[in-house]
Each structure stands twice: as structure tokens, then as C-alpha cells.
Design a protein around this motif. Structure first.
Motif, PDB file in Angstrom:
ATOM      1  N   PHE A  34     -18.231  34.286  -3.795  1.00  0.00           N
ATOM      2  CA  PHE A  34     -18.802  34.834  -2.719  1.00  0.00           C
ATOM      3  C   PHE A  34     -17.911  35.496  -1.865  1.00  0.00           C
ATOM      4  O   PHE A  34     -16.590  35.230  -1.946  1.00  0.00           O
ATOM      5  N   LYS A  35     -18.405  36.508  -1.100  1.00  0.00           N
ATOM      6  CA  LYS A  35     -17.524  37.267  -0.212  1.00  0.00           C
ATOM      7  C   LYS A  35     -17.168  36.692   1.146  1.00  0.00           C
ATOM      8  O   LYS A  35     -18.148  36.153   1.707  1.00  0.00           O
ATOM      9  N   LYS A  36     -16.089  36.542   1.557  1.00  0.00           N
ATOM     10  CA  LYS A  36     -15.680  35.896   2.587  1.00  0.00           C
ATOM     11  C   LYS A  36     -15.019  37.066   3.575  1.00  0.00           C
ATOM     12  O   LYS A  36     -14.258  37.615   3.367  1.00  0.00           O
ATOM     13  N   HIS A  37     -15.765  36.794   4.741  1.00  0.00           N
ATOM     14  CA  HIS A  37     -15.044  37.749   5.865  1.00  0.00           C
ATOM     15  C   HIS A  37     -14.318  36.987   7.043  1.00  0.00           C
ATOM     16  O   HIS A  37     -15.091  36.117   7.478  1.00  0.00           O
ATOM     17  N   GLN A  38     -13.387  37.158   7.666  1.00  0.00           N
ATOM     18  CA  GLN A  38     -12.686  36.659   8.589  1.00  0.00           C
ATOM     19  C   GLN A  38     -12.901  37.176   9.679  1.00  0.00           C
ATOM     20  O   GLN A  38     -12.883  38.493   9.850  1.00  0.00           O
ATOM     21  N   ILE A  39     -13.710  36.583  10.893  1.00  0.00           N
ATOM     22  CA  ILE A  39     -13.835  37.160  12.118  1.00  0.00           C
ATOM     23  C   ILE A  39     -12.914  37.164  13.037  1.00  0.00           C
ATOM     24  O   ILE A  39     -12.300  38.235  13.700  1.00  0.00           O
ATOM     25  N   TYR A  40     -12.372  36.057  13.236  1.00  0.00           N
ATOM     26  CA  TYR A  40     -11.083  35.985  13.853  1.00  0.00           C
ATOM     27  C   TYR A  40     -10.382  34.551  13.426  1.00  0.00           C
ATOM     28  O   TYR A  40     -10.843  33.796  12.831  1.00  0.00           O
ATOM     29  N   LYS A  41      -8.947  34.515  13.947  1.00  0.00           N
ATOM     30  CA  LYS A  41      -8.145  33.501  13.393  1.00  0.00           C
ATOM     31  C   LYS A  41      -7.026  33.460  14.314  1.00  0.00           C
ATOM     32  O   LYS A  41      -6.355  34.369  14.140  1.00  0.00           O
ATOM     33  N   THR A  42      -7.249  32.393  15.100  1.00  0.00           N
ATOM     34  CA  THR A  42      -6.043  32.203  16.270  1.00  0.00           C
ATOM     35  C   THR A  42      -4.750  31.210  15.660  1.00  0.00           C
ATOM     36  O   THR A  42      -3.731  31.520  15.715  1.00  0.00           O
ATOM     37  N   ASP A  43      -5.215  30.171  14.981  1.00  0.00           N
ATOM     38  CA  ASP A  43      -4.412  29.346  13.981  1.00  0.00           C
ATOM     39  C   ASP A  43      -5.320  28.612  12.935  1.00  0.00           C
ATOM     40  O   ASP A  43      -6.514  28.838  12.899  1.00  0.00           O
ATOM     41  N   LYS A  44      -4.739  27.685  12.417  1.00  0.00           N
ATOM     42  CA  LYS A  44      -5.415  26.819  11.290  1.00  0.00           C
ATOM     43  C   LYS A  44      -6.397  26.233  11.889  1.00  0.00           C
ATOM     44  O   LYS A  44      -7.417  25.634  11.120  1.00  0.00           O
ATOM     45  N   TYR A  45      -6.516  25.786  13.233  1.00  0.00           N
ATOM     46  CA  TYR A  45      -7.662  25.130  13.996  1.00  0.00           C
ATOM     47  C   TYR A  45      -8.535  26.085  14.756  1.00  0.00           C
ATOM     48  O   TYR A  45      -9.661  25.255  15.091  1.00  0.00           O
ATOM     49  N   ASN A  46      -8.454  27.287  14.675  1.00  0.00           N
ATOM     50  CA  ASN A  46      -9.354  28.080  15.654  1.00  0.00           C
ATOM     51  C   ASN A  46      -9.613  28.882  14.845  1.00  0.00           C
ATOM     52  O   ASN A  46      -8.985  30.125  14.590  1.00  0.00           O
ATOM     53  N   VAL A  48     -22.141  31.035   8.373  1.00  0.00           N
ATOM     54  CA  VAL A  48     -20.877  31.250   9.345  1.00  0.00           C
ATOM     55  C   VAL A  48     -20.390  29.876   9.642  1.00  0.00           C
ATOM     56  O   VAL A  48     -21.029  28.980   9.908  1.00  0.00           O
ATOM     57  N   ARG A  49     -18.914  29.825   9.375  1.00  0.00           N
ATOM     58  CA  ARG A  49     -18.462  28.446   9.615  1.00  0.00           C
ATOM     59  C   ARG A  49     -17.445  28.772  10.836  1.00  0.00           C
ATOM     60  O   ARG A  49     -16.623  29.810  10.913  1.00  0.00           O
ATOM     61  N   GLU A  50     -17.591  27.947  11.877  1.00  0.00           N
ATOM     62  CA  GLU A  50     -16.809  28.262  13.074  1.00  0.00           C
ATOM     63  C   GLU A  50     -15.760  26.771  13.107  1.00  0.00           C
ATOM     64  O   GLU A  50     -16.356  25.594  13.312  1.00  0.00           O
ATOM     65  N   ILE A  51     -14.447  27.061  13.096  1.00  0.00           N
ATOM     66  CA  ILE A  51     -13.691  25.734  13.166  1.00  0.00           C
ATOM     67  C   ILE A  51     -12.903  26.116  14.348  1.00  0.00           C
ATOM     68  O   ILE A  51     -12.271  26.779  14.921  1.00  0.00           O
ATOM     69  N   SER A  52     -12.939  24.732  15.145  1.00  0.00           N
ATOM     70  CA  SER A  52     -12.213  24.760  16.565  1.00  0.00           C
ATOM     71  C   SER A  52     -11.540  23.332  16.728  1.00  0.00           C
ATOM     72  O   SER A  52     -11.947  22.414  16.136  1.00  0.00           O
ATOM     73  N   ASP A  53     -10.347  23.455  17.378  1.00  0.00           N
ATOM     74  CA  ASP A  53      -9.425  22.046  17.742  1.00  0.00           C
ATOM     75  C   ASP A  53     -10.589  21.231  18.570  1.00  0.00           C
ATOM     76  O   ASP A  53     -10.045  20.051  18.593  1.00  0.00           O
ATOM     77  N   GLN A  80     -15.547  42.439  22.043  1.00  0.00           N
ATOM     78  CA  GLN A  80     -16.179  43.470  21.313  1.00  0.00           C
ATOM     79  C   GLN A  80     -15.504  43.548  19.836  1.00  0.00           C
ATOM     80  O   GLN A  80     -16.356  43.943  18.774  1.00  0.00           O
ATOM     81  N   ALA A  81     -14.260  43.154  19.841  1.00  0.00           N
ATOM     82  CA  ALA A  81     -13.787  43.036  18.584  1.00  0.00           C
ATOM     83  C   ALA A  81     -14.418  42.200  17.580  1.00  0.00           C
ATOM     84  O   ALA A  81     -14.636  42.392  16.297  1.00  0.00           O
ATOM     85  N   ILE A  82     -14.896  40.844  18.088  1.00  0.00           N
ATOM     86  CA  ILE A  82     -15.495  39.880  17.478  1.00  0.00           C
ATOM     87  C   ILE A  82     -17.040  40.499  16.886  1.00  0.00           C
ATOM     88  O   ILE A  82     -17.531  40.376  15.850  1.00  0.00           O
ATOM     89  N   ILE A  83     -17.636  41.219  17.918  1.00  0.00           N
ATOM     90  CA  ILE A  83     -18.972  41.637  17.451  1.00  0.00           C
ATOM     91  C   ILE A  83     -18.781  42.843  16.420  1.00  0.00           C
ATOM     92  O   ILE A  83     -19.819  42.775  15.489  1.00  0.00           O
ATOM     93  N   ASP A  84     -17.897  43.705  16.553  1.00  0.00           N
ATOM     94  CA  ASP A  84     -17.432  44.606  15.538  1.00  0.00           C
ATOM     95  C   ASP A  84     -17.339  43.999  14.163  1.00  0.00           C
ATOM     96  O   ASP A  84     -17.824  44.542  13.060  1.00  0.00           O
ATOM     97  N   ALA A  85     -16.655  42.875  14.143  1.00  0.00           N
ATOM     98  CA  ALA A  85     -16.373  42.046  13.020  1.00  0.00           C
ATOM     99  C   ALA A  85     -17.413  41.589  12.133  1.00  0.00           C
ATOM    100  O   ALA A  85     -17.648  41.697  10.982  1.00  0.00           O
ATOM    101  N   PHE A  86     -18.418  41.159  13.289  1.00  0.00           N
ATOM    102  CA  PHE A  86     -19.852  40.721  12.533  1.00  0.00           C
ATOM    103  C   PHE A  86     -20.570  41.915  12.005  1.00  0.00           C
ATOM    104  O   PHE A  86     -21.177  41.729  11.073  1.00  0.00           O
ATOM    105  N   LYS A  87     -20.489  42.947  12.660  1.00  0.00           N
ATOM    106  CA  LYS A  87     -21.480  44.169  12.315  1.00  0.00           C
ATOM    107  C   LYS A  87     -20.896  44.798  11.028  1.00  0.00           C
ATOM    108  O   LYS A  87     -21.663  45.208  10.103  1.00  0.00           O
ATOM    109  N   ALA A  88     -19.486  44.656  10.800  1.00  0.00           N
ATOM    110  CA  ALA A  88     -19.007  44.952   9.457  1.00  0.00           C
ATOM    111  C   ALA A  88     -19.308  44.085   8.297  1.00  0.00           C
ATOM    112  O   ALA A  88     -18.929  44.709   7.397  1.00  0.00           O
ATOM    113  N   VAL A  89     -19.647  42.822   8.583  1.00  0.00           N
ATOM    114  CA  VAL A  89     -19.982  42.001   7.520  1.00  0.00           C
ATOM    115  C   VAL A  89     -21.092  42.629   6.721  1.00  0.00           C
ATOM    116  O   VAL A  89     -22.203  43.006   6.983  1.00  0.00           O
TER     117      VAL A  89
END
Length: 77
Positions: free
Chosen positions: A2-14, A27-32, A68-77
Motif C-alpha cells: 500500500f502507498k502511504k502518504h504522511q499529511i503531517y507529523k508533529t511528533d510520534k503522538y500527533n 486516513v489514520r489520525e493519531i493524537s495525544d 493550506q499545507a494540510i489541504i495541499d497534502a491531501f490533494k497530492a494523495v
């Protein structure tokens, strides 16, 4: 594989990733705060609709570039 795209990552919990599994987009959303949320979409327009609602403009007042960076990352998927 499977192809995996990282939209954002602030640390290993977010972080937020999108896995492309054939026609499905997972879409997997991981938050603290909330743990892991998993959303499955059958089309890119459906995923983009979710993303536009999840990352609303009013929630990013003063941080428009971040949104906008988050939305652009989704559009690039």
C-alpha cells in the motif's frame, strides 16, 4: 503493498497519514488527546470533503498557511 502518504507529523503522538489501498483511502489520525481515529473513504472527493470539514478555515484563523499545507497534502494523495 500500500502507498502511504504522511499529511503531517508533529511528533510520534500527533500525526495524520493516508494509506491508498486500491480504490480505498484510509486516513489514520493519531493524537495525544483522542488516540487513533481511522476513516475509510471510497473516493478522493469523499476524502477531500471530510478534510475540508475536519480542517475548517475558522479553526485556523491566523494559521492559514498551516491549514493550506494540510489541504495541499491531501490533494497530492
Amino acid at each position: 503493498m500500500f502507498k502511504k502518504h504522511q499529511i503531517y507529523k508533529t511528533d510520534k503522538y500527533n500525526m495524520l497519514t493516508v494509506e491508498v489501498q486500491g480504490k480505498k483511502l484510509i486516513v489514520r489520525e493519531i493524537s495525544d488527546q483522542w488516540g487513533e481515529d481511522c476513516h475509510t473513504f471510497v473516493s478522493r472527493p469523499q476524502m477531500m470533503h471530510w478534510a475540508e470539514n475536519r480542517f475548517r478555515e475558522q479553526d485556523y484563523a491566523g494559521r492559514e498557511e498551516e491549514r493550506q499545507a494540510i489541504i495541499d497534502a491531501f490533494k497530492a494523495v
